[in-house]
Design a protein around this motif. Structure first.
Motif, mmCIF file in Angstrom:
data_model
loop_
_atom_site.group_PDB
_atom_site.id
_atom_site.type_symbol
_atom_site.label_atom_id
_atom_site.label_comp_id
_atom_site.label_asym_id
_atom_site.label_seq_id
_atom_site.Cartn_x
_atom_site.Cartn_y
_atom_site.Cartn_z
ATOM 1 N N UNK A 1 15.932 -16.375 -9.194
ATOM 2 C CA UNK A 1 15.661 -17.637 -8.514
ATOM 3 C C UNK A 1 16.908 -18.301 -7.974
ATOM 4 N N UNK A 2 18.086 -17.838 -8.405
ATOM 5 C CA UNK A 2 19.364 -18.405 -7.968
ATOM 6 C C UNK A 2 19.990 -17.631 -6.819
ATOM 7 N N UNK A 3 19.269 -16.659 -6.249
ATOM 8 C CA UNK A 3 19.799 -15.894 -5.127
ATOM 9 C C UNK A 3 19.993 -16.772 -3.892
ATOM 10 N N UNK A 4 20.818 -16.257 -2.974
ATOM 11 C CA UNK A 4 21.015 -16.937 -1.696
ATOM 12 C C UNK A 4 19.734 -16.891 -0.871
ATOM 13 N N UNK A 5 19.642 -17.760 0.102
ATOM 14 C CA UNK A 5 18.517 -17.763 1.033
ATOM 15 C C UNK A 5 18.423 -16.409 1.734
ATOM 16 N N UNK A 6 17.212 -15.844 1.775
ATOM 17 C CA UNK A 6 16.988 -14.591 2.487
ATOM 18 C C UNK A 6 17.096 -14.859 3.978
ATOM 19 N N UNK A 7 17.954 -14.094 4.663
ATOM 20 C CA UNK A 7 18.239 -14.365 6.059
ATOM 21 C C UNK A 7 17.567 -13.456 7.059
ATOM 22 N N UNK A 8 16.683 -12.570 6.607
ATOM 23 C CA UNK A 8 15.954 -11.722 7.544
ATOM 24 C C UNK A 8 16.873 -11.001 8.511
ATOM 25 N N UNK A 9 16.526 -11.034 9.793
ATOM 26 C CA UNK A 9 17.277 -10.310 10.822
ATOM 27 C C UNK A 9 18.638 -10.914 11.110
ATOM 28 N N UNK A 10 18.941 -12.093 10.565
ATOM 29 C CA UNK A 10 20.245 -12.714 10.784
ATOM 30 C C UNK A 10 21.343 -12.127 9.906
ATOM 31 N N UNK A 11 20.968 -11.469 8.832
ATOM 32 C CA UNK A 11 21.969 -11.003 7.880
ATOM 33 C C UNK A 11 22.881 -9.945 8.517
ATOM 34 N N UNK A 12 24.173 -10.144 8.358
ATOM 35 C CA UNK A 12 25.162 -9.223 8.900
ATOM 36 C C UNK A 12 25.768 -9.664 10.218
ATOM 37 N N UNK A 13 25.129 -10.620 10.897
ATOM 38 C CA UNK A 13 25.678 -11.113 12.156
ATOM 39 C C UNK A 13 26.709 -12.215 11.903
ATOM 40 N N UNK A 14 27.696 -12.299 12.796
ATOM 41 C CA UNK A 14 28.664 -13.394 12.709
ATOM 42 C C UNK A 14 28.048 -14.673 13.264
ATOM 43 N N UNK A 15 28.693 -15.804 12.954
ATOM 44 C CA UNK A 15 28.221 -17.067 13.489
ATOM 45 C C UNK A 15 28.197 -17.071 15.005
ATOM 46 N N UNK A 16 29.206 -16.479 15.627
ATOM 47 C CA UNK A 16 29.258 -16.413 17.087
ATOM 48 C C UNK A 16 28.107 -15.595 17.639
ATOM 49 N N UNK A 17 27.818 -14.468 16.995
ATOM 50 C CA UNK A 17 26.704 -13.620 17.453
ATOM 51 C C UNK A 17 25.368 -14.325 17.302
ATOM 52 N N UNK A 18 25.194 -15.051 16.202
ATOM 53 C CA UNK A 18 23.945 -15.786 15.995
ATOM 54 C C UNK A 18 23.775 -16.870 17.055
ATOM 55 N N UNK A 19 24.861 -17.568 17.375
ATOM 56 C CA UNK A 19 24.791 -18.629 18.387
ATOM 57 C C UNK A 19 24.435 -18.059 19.753
ATOM 58 N N UNK A 20 24.900 -16.856 20.045
ATOM 59 C CA UNK A 20 24.594 -16.226 21.327
ATOM 60 C C UNK A 20 23.162 -15.714 21.384
ATOM 61 N N UNK A 21 22.667 -15.150 20.289
ATOM 62 C CA UNK A 21 21.335 -14.549 20.268
ATOM 63 C C UNK A 21 20.230 -15.585 20.062
ATOM 64 N N UNK A 22 20.530 -16.606 19.248
ATOM 65 C CA UNK A 22 19.527 -17.634 18.934
ATOM 66 C C UNK A 22 20.137 -19.022 19.196
ATOM 67 N N UNK A 23 20.424 -19.351 20.457
ATOM 68 C CA UNK A 23 21.160 -20.599 20.753
ATOM 69 C C UNK A 23 20.435 -21.870 20.328
ATOM 70 N N UNK A 24 19.114 -21.851 20.319
ATOM 71 C CA UNK A 24 18.366 -23.048 19.921
ATOM 72 C C UNK A 24 18.148 -23.094 18.419
ATOM 73 N N UNK A 25 17.923 -21.963 17.811
ATOM 74 C CA UNK A 25 17.630 -21.914 16.377
ATOM 75 C C UNK A 25 18.883 -22.035 15.508
ATOM 76 N N UNK A 26 20.003 -21.452 15.975
ATOM 77 C CA UNK A 26 21.189 -21.371 15.124
ATOM 78 C C UNK A 26 21.698 -22.732 14.666
ATOM 79 N N UNK A 27 21.802 -23.754 15.527
ATOM 80 C CA UNK A 27 22.307 -25.045 15.041
ATOM 81 C C UNK A 27 21.441 -25.652 13.935
ATOM 82 N N UNK A 28 20.145 -25.318 13.927
ATOM 83 C CA UNK A 28 19.231 -25.851 12.917
ATOM 84 C C UNK A 28 19.083 -24.901 11.729
#
Length: 207
Positions: free
Chosen positions: A82-109
């Motif tokens: 129960x103390x594990x990190x949040x499961x990140x699905x398809x986001x896991x392994x991507x850098x912050x920059x890559x996430x911002x480029x791929x999901x520009x609306x979702x990433x800030x939230x």
């Protein structure tokens, strides 16, 4: 009035993905050399606080961090999924920059399309913390070793802060900790993102 229980929330040491700013989630990344050194130093410090119970996420970066405290104190580590990190699905392994480029609306939230809802993270963290608190004596210290996002929502839940306002609390740096203390039926934040031992505070009856 006797001292009340405290919970120390300790984030794991540094990993290679932390350095690369990659979303780790529940990918089981190990501590890097710096992370091991951070955990060893912090473990020696935290041992002087006399923990009564140590519980940790079973992901290796948190489990190994907790192990340093366990070895210094001679205490066993209890693991709780129960103390594990949040499961990140398809986001896991991507850098912050890559996430911002791929999901520009979702990433800030931090709105992960196929990830674990933050409310679910809060529910399981809250349940895990209370399972451990039920075995922590009055006046005792519980150490919870977990992950950045999970810890912030867990701390927020204990303080009664709504999940969507959890960013009121600043992030936790690698191997830093926060301390909450119970007073009557409420919890108060005494230390946040600390890397040194807390100074004693003399409280008045109405403080």
């Amino acid at each position: 009035m006797s001292d009340t229980r405290r919970v120390l929330f300790w984030r794991h040491g540094r990993t290679a993905w932390n350095v690369e700013n990659r979303f780790q989630g529940q990918t089981d990344i190990e501590l890097d050399k710096v992370g091991h050194a951070q955990a060893e130093r912090a473990g020696r410090l935290l041992a002087t606080m006399g923990p009564d119970l140590i519980v940790a996420s079973d992901l290796k970066r948190a489990a190994d961090t907790a192990g340093y405290l366990g070895r210094v104190t001679g205490m066993p580590i209890e693991f709780d999924k129960g103390l594990r990190e949040r499961f990140g699905g398809s986001w896991e392994g991507f850098t912050g920059k890559e996430l911002a480029e791929r999901w520009p609306e979702r990433h800030p939230r931090m709105d992960i399309p196929d990830g674990e809802p933050i409310g679910d993270v809060g529910d399981r963290m809250y349940a895990a913390i209370h399972r451990a608190l039920s075995r922590t004596p009055e006046g005792g210290l519980l150490v919870v070793v977990s992950h950045g996002a999970a810890l912030r929502v867990g701390i927020s839940r204990l303080l009664g802060i709504p999940d969507e306002q959890r960013e009121i609390l600043g992030p936790l740096s690698n191997c830093c900790w926060s301390v909450l203390q119970q007073r009557r039926d409420r919890w108060r934040l005494m230390e946040h993102n600390a890397a040194s031992l807390p100074e004693p505070v003399v409280l008045s009856d109405d403080a």
